[in-house]
Scaffold this motif. Sequence first.
Motif, PDB file in Angstrom:
ATOM      1  N   ARG A   1       3.789   8.933  14.184  1.00  0.00           N
ATOM      2  CA  ARG A   1       4.189   9.838  15.279  1.00  0.00           C
ATOM      3  C   ARG A   1       3.713  11.266  15.016  1.00  0.00           C
ATOM      4  NH1 ARG A   1       4.190   5.810  17.483  1.00  0.00           N
ATOM      5  NH2 ARG A   1       5.987   4.490  17.909  1.00  0.00           N
ATOM      6  N   GLN A   2       3.754  11.683  13.743  1.00  0.00           N
ATOM      7  CA  GLN A   2       3.316  13.042  13.383  1.00  0.00           C
ATOM      8  C   GLN A   2       1.844  13.270  13.715  1.00  0.00           C
ATOM      9  OE1 GLN A   2       5.414  15.588  11.402  1.00  0.00           O
ATOM     10  NE2 GLN A   2       6.744  14.330  12.674  1.00  0.00           N
ATOM     11  N   MET A  23      -8.014   7.505  10.971  1.00  0.00           N
ATOM     12  CA  MET A  23      -7.860   6.106  11.353  1.00  0.00           C
ATOM     13  C   MET A  23      -6.557   5.855  12.108  1.00  0.00           C
ATOM     14  SD  MET A  23      -8.375   2.586   9.576  1.00  0.00           S
ATOM     15  CE  MET A  23     -10.034   3.141   9.809  1.00  0.00           C
ATOM     16  N   PHE A  24      -5.441   6.343  11.591  1.00  0.00           N
ATOM     17  CA  PHE A  24      -4.162   6.003  12.219  1.00  0.00           C
ATOM     18  C   PHE A  24      -3.952   6.734  13.540  1.00  0.00           C
ATOM     19  CE2 PHE A  24      -3.568   4.233   8.033  1.00  0.00           C
ATOM     20  CZ  PHE A  24      -2.921   3.037   8.336  1.00  0.00           C
ATOM     21  N   ARG A  25      -4.654   7.855  13.743  1.00  0.00           N
ATOM     22  CA  ARG A  25      -4.574   8.547  15.029  1.00  0.00           C
ATOM     23  C   ARG A  25      -5.264   7.727  16.116  1.00  0.00           C
ATOM     24  NH1 ARG A  25      -6.432  12.672  18.272  1.00  0.00           N
ATOM     25  NH2 ARG A  25      -8.591  12.458  17.607  1.00  0.00           N
ATOM     26  N   SER A  26      -6.306   6.960  15.705  1.00  0.00           N
ATOM     27  CA  SER A  26      -7.092   6.208  16.690  1.00  0.00           C
ATOM     28  C   SER A  26      -6.468   4.857  17.042  1.00  0.00           C
ATOM     29  CB  SER A  26      -8.510   5.977  16.145  1.00  0.00           C
ATOM     30  OG  SER A  26      -8.486   4.942  15.169  1.00  0.00           O
ATOM     31  N   ALA A  27      -5.384   4.474  16.362  1.00  0.00           N
ATOM     32  CA  ALA A  27      -4.815   3.130  16.558  1.00  0.00           C
ATOM     33  C   ALA A  27      -4.034   3.027  17.863  1.00  0.00           C
ATOM     34  CB  ALA A  27      -3.909   2.777  15.383  1.00  0.00           C
ATOM     35  N   GLU A  68       0.800  -1.230   0.000  1.00  0.00           N
ATOM     36  CA  GLU A  68       0.000   0.000   0.000  1.00  0.00           C
ATOM     37  C   GLU A  68       0.828   1.274   0.000  1.00  0.00           C
ATOM     38  OE1 GLU A  68      -3.479   0.158   2.860  1.00  0.00           O
ATOM     39  OE2 GLU A  68      -2.585  -1.758   3.401  1.00  0.00           O
ATOM     40  N   GLY A  69       2.071   1.176   0.463  1.00  0.00           N
ATOM     41  CA  GLY A  69       2.898   2.379   0.539  1.00  0.00           C
ATOM     42  C   GLY A  69       2.954   2.922   1.955  1.00  0.00           C
ATOM     43  N   ASP A  70       4.107   3.542   2.280  1.00  0.00           N
ATOM     44  CA  ASP A  70       4.356   3.933   3.671  1.00  0.00           C
ATOM     45  C   ASP A  70       3.687   5.246   4.094  1.00  0.00           C
ATOM     46  OD1 ASP A  70       5.982   5.796   2.376  1.00  0.00           O
ATOM     47  OD2 ASP A  70       7.778   4.565   2.614  1.00  0.00           O
ATOM     48  N   ASP A  71       3.032   5.932   3.150  1.00  0.00           N
ATOM     49  CA  ASP A  71       2.478   7.243   3.507  1.00  0.00           C
ATOM     50  C   ASP A  71       0.997   7.210   3.875  1.00  0.00           C
ATOM     51  OD1 ASP A  71       1.503   6.665   1.019  1.00  0.00           O
ATOM     52  OD2 ASP A  71       1.907   8.642   0.153  1.00  0.00           O
ATOM     53  N   LYS A  72       0.414   6.020   4.005  1.00  0.00           N
ATOM     54  CA  LYS A  72      -1.017   5.936   4.320  1.00  0.00           C
ATOM     55  C   LYS A  72      -1.390   6.656   5.623  1.00  0.00           C
ATOM     56  CE  LYS A  72      -2.972   3.854   0.843  1.00  0.00           C
ATOM     57  NZ  LYS A  72      -1.837   4.199  -0.031  1.00  0.00           N
ATOM     58  N   PRO A  73      -0.569   6.605   6.680  1.00  0.00           N
ATOM     59  CA  PRO A  73      -0.968   7.322   7.903  1.00  0.00           C
ATOM     60  C   PRO A  73      -1.140   8.824   7.682  1.00  0.00           C
ATOM     61  CG  PRO A  73       0.760   5.745   8.387  1.00  0.00           C
ATOM     62  CD  PRO A  73       0.653   5.793   6.882  1.00  0.00           C
ATOM     63  N   ALA A  74      -0.372   9.406   6.756  1.00  0.00           N
ATOM     64  CA  ALA A  74      -0.511  10.838   6.487  1.00  0.00           C
ATOM     65  C   ALA A  74      -1.775  11.118   5.672  1.00  0.00           C
ATOM     66  CB  ALA A  74       0.722  11.359   5.744  1.00  0.00           C
ATOM     67  N   ALA A 106       1.580   7.629  19.977  1.00  0.00           N
ATOM     68  CA  ALA A 106       2.745   6.915  20.514  1.00  0.00           C
ATOM     69  C   ALA A 106       2.568   5.401  20.441  1.00  0.00           C
ATOM     70  CB  ALA A 106       2.972   7.336  21.963  1.00  0.00           C
ATOM     71  N   ALA A 107       1.556   4.922  19.692  1.00  0.00           N
ATOM     72  CA  ALA A 107       1.265   3.482  19.646  1.00  0.00           C
ATOM     73  C   ALA A 107       2.469   2.676  19.173  1.00  0.00           C
ATOM     74  CB  ALA A 107       0.089   3.228  18.696  1.00  0.00           C
ATOM     75  N   PRO A 108       2.643   1.454  19.729  1.00  0.00           N
ATOM     76  CA  PRO A 108       3.705   0.594  19.204  1.00  0.00           C
ATOM     77  C   PRO A 108       3.451   0.244  17.739  1.00  0.00           C
ATOM     78  CG  PRO A 108       2.358  -0.581  20.834  1.00  0.00           C
ATOM     79  CD  PRO A 108       1.918   0.855  20.840  1.00  0.00           C
ATOM     80  N   ILE A 109       4.525   0.067  16.980  1.00  0.00           N
ATOM     81  CA  ILE A 109       4.414  -0.262  15.561  1.00  0.00           C
ATOM     82  C   ILE A 109       5.219  -1.538  15.330  1.00  0.00           C
ATOM     83  CG2 ILE A 109       4.965   0.524  13.214  1.00  0.00           C
ATOM     84  CD1 ILE A 109       4.762   3.440  14.518  1.00  0.00           C
ATOM     85  N   LEU A 110       4.539  -2.582  14.869  1.00  0.00           N
ATOM     86  CA  LEU A 110       5.205  -3.875  14.697  1.00  0.00           C
ATOM     87  C   LEU A 110       5.196  -4.273  13.227  1.00  0.00           C
ATOM     88  CD1 LEU A 110       3.507  -5.853  17.651  1.00  0.00           C
ATOM     89  CD2 LEU A 110       5.756  -4.729  17.665  1.00  0.00           C
TER      90      LEU A 110
END
Lengths: 249, 130
Positions: free
Chosen positions: A204-205, A173-177, A162-168, A209-213
């Motif tokens: 992080r942006q 969604m990624f803020r709630s994880a 999917e590509g690494d920029d999806k959280p941006a 602070a959620a762990p990322i695995l």
Amino acid sequence: MCDTCGCNVTPGNRDLAEGRQATQVLGNLLQVNDNQASHNRVHFNGHGVLSVNLMSSPGAGKTALLEATAELLEDGLRIGVIEGDLETENDADRIRACGVPVVQICTGTACHLDAHMVHDALHQLDLDTLDVLFVENVGNLVCPASFDLGQHRNVALLSTPEGDDKPAKYPVMFRSADLVLLTKRDLAPYMPEFDAAKAANYVRQLGNAAPILELSSKSGDGMEGWTSWLKRGVAELRDNLGLPATTGA
Amino acid sequence: MHELAICQALIDQVTSVARSNGARKVSEILLDIGPLAGVEPDLLANAFPVASAGTVAEGAVLNVTPAPVRVWCRSCELESDAKVNRLVCGQCGDWRTELRSGDELLLRSVVLEDAKSDPPARRPEENENV
Ligand SMILES: Nc1nc2c(ncn2[C@@H]2O[C@H](COP(=O)(O)OP(=O)(O)OP(=O)(O)O)[C@@H](O)[C@H]2O)c(=O)[nH]1
Ligand SMILES: [Mg+2]
Ligand SMILES: [Zn+2]
Ligand SMILES: [Zn+2]
């Protein structure tokens, strides 16, 4: 303040024409859903079950992760699954084949699960026989994030293709994880442009602070980080509820 | 799109406010929506005519105020403006921030027609500042 141009007029004190009345409400638009979600959480807590909401774009590997998890936890935590899908029973069939209790919710045209659908489904499961209840949300990076289901944890999956920029691009969604899983890492050699450190930085942006695995359900690499996160979650929940540690953990 | 579902929830709330005030019709609905609520005001506005047809809210003006994105920095102990995908401190750039505004999804108020109850808000003529 000026009395003629209307700049001091606020919704609360407008001088309305005869028969009109401004009524302050100040209510959350999703109050009904949120109340139902709290009720669901009471059910989960009552049975000491950790509820985990899995969210991702379509095909990021949610069902494959659950299949691999079922295998790894065979003599550990007892898991159950609520499957949200637009149309088919395919994912539920895959989970059932692993010997895991599953309830399918066909959402039809709805692009997300809501707390009422999850409530109907949870009453079809014997929560006393479970340690973790997964809710596989509809594959969609936008809609599911707005609806509380009563889960204890949100997990967002981001797959290598999917590509690494999806959280941006999908900050809600990624803020709630509470945990971000970078999945399909067995594909990393074919997709060197996916930079895991960059993906983590985008998370992080968002002030998260959620762990990322990193893991691969296919090769099994990185799976122990995920299963120990689950076990810690169950232990934490049971501790908070004053319950004895689960037999399986 | 989930905006239709949210519109439905909005109309349910508006209907119950109108009913409890004995109002015949709702002419205006004021909402606060932050960009991090996950709801597109334009899509909500598109869904509104369909969802409100045949209800007390049919024909009402939907008035959406966008809430600003503001974060609070733990180390600076200051609030600053931020972007939806860069929720970092405006002073020191630290990402360990708390969202103070931006995820609102709020029904602020409604304007009712022919309400039978007394207006809860103070009328301007009773306000000594006017
Ligand atoms: N190479 C590789 N492929 C994977 C992995 N996990 C899943 N896949 C493949 O990706 C495709 C989608 O996987 P699913 O598990 O169905 O994804 P999903 O997120 O459940 O999809 P939806 O429920 O439709 O949103 C399938 O073809 C899987 O075999 C992985 O770790 N590595
Ligand atoms: Mg699936
Ligand atoms: Zn119930
Ligand atoms: Zn700062």
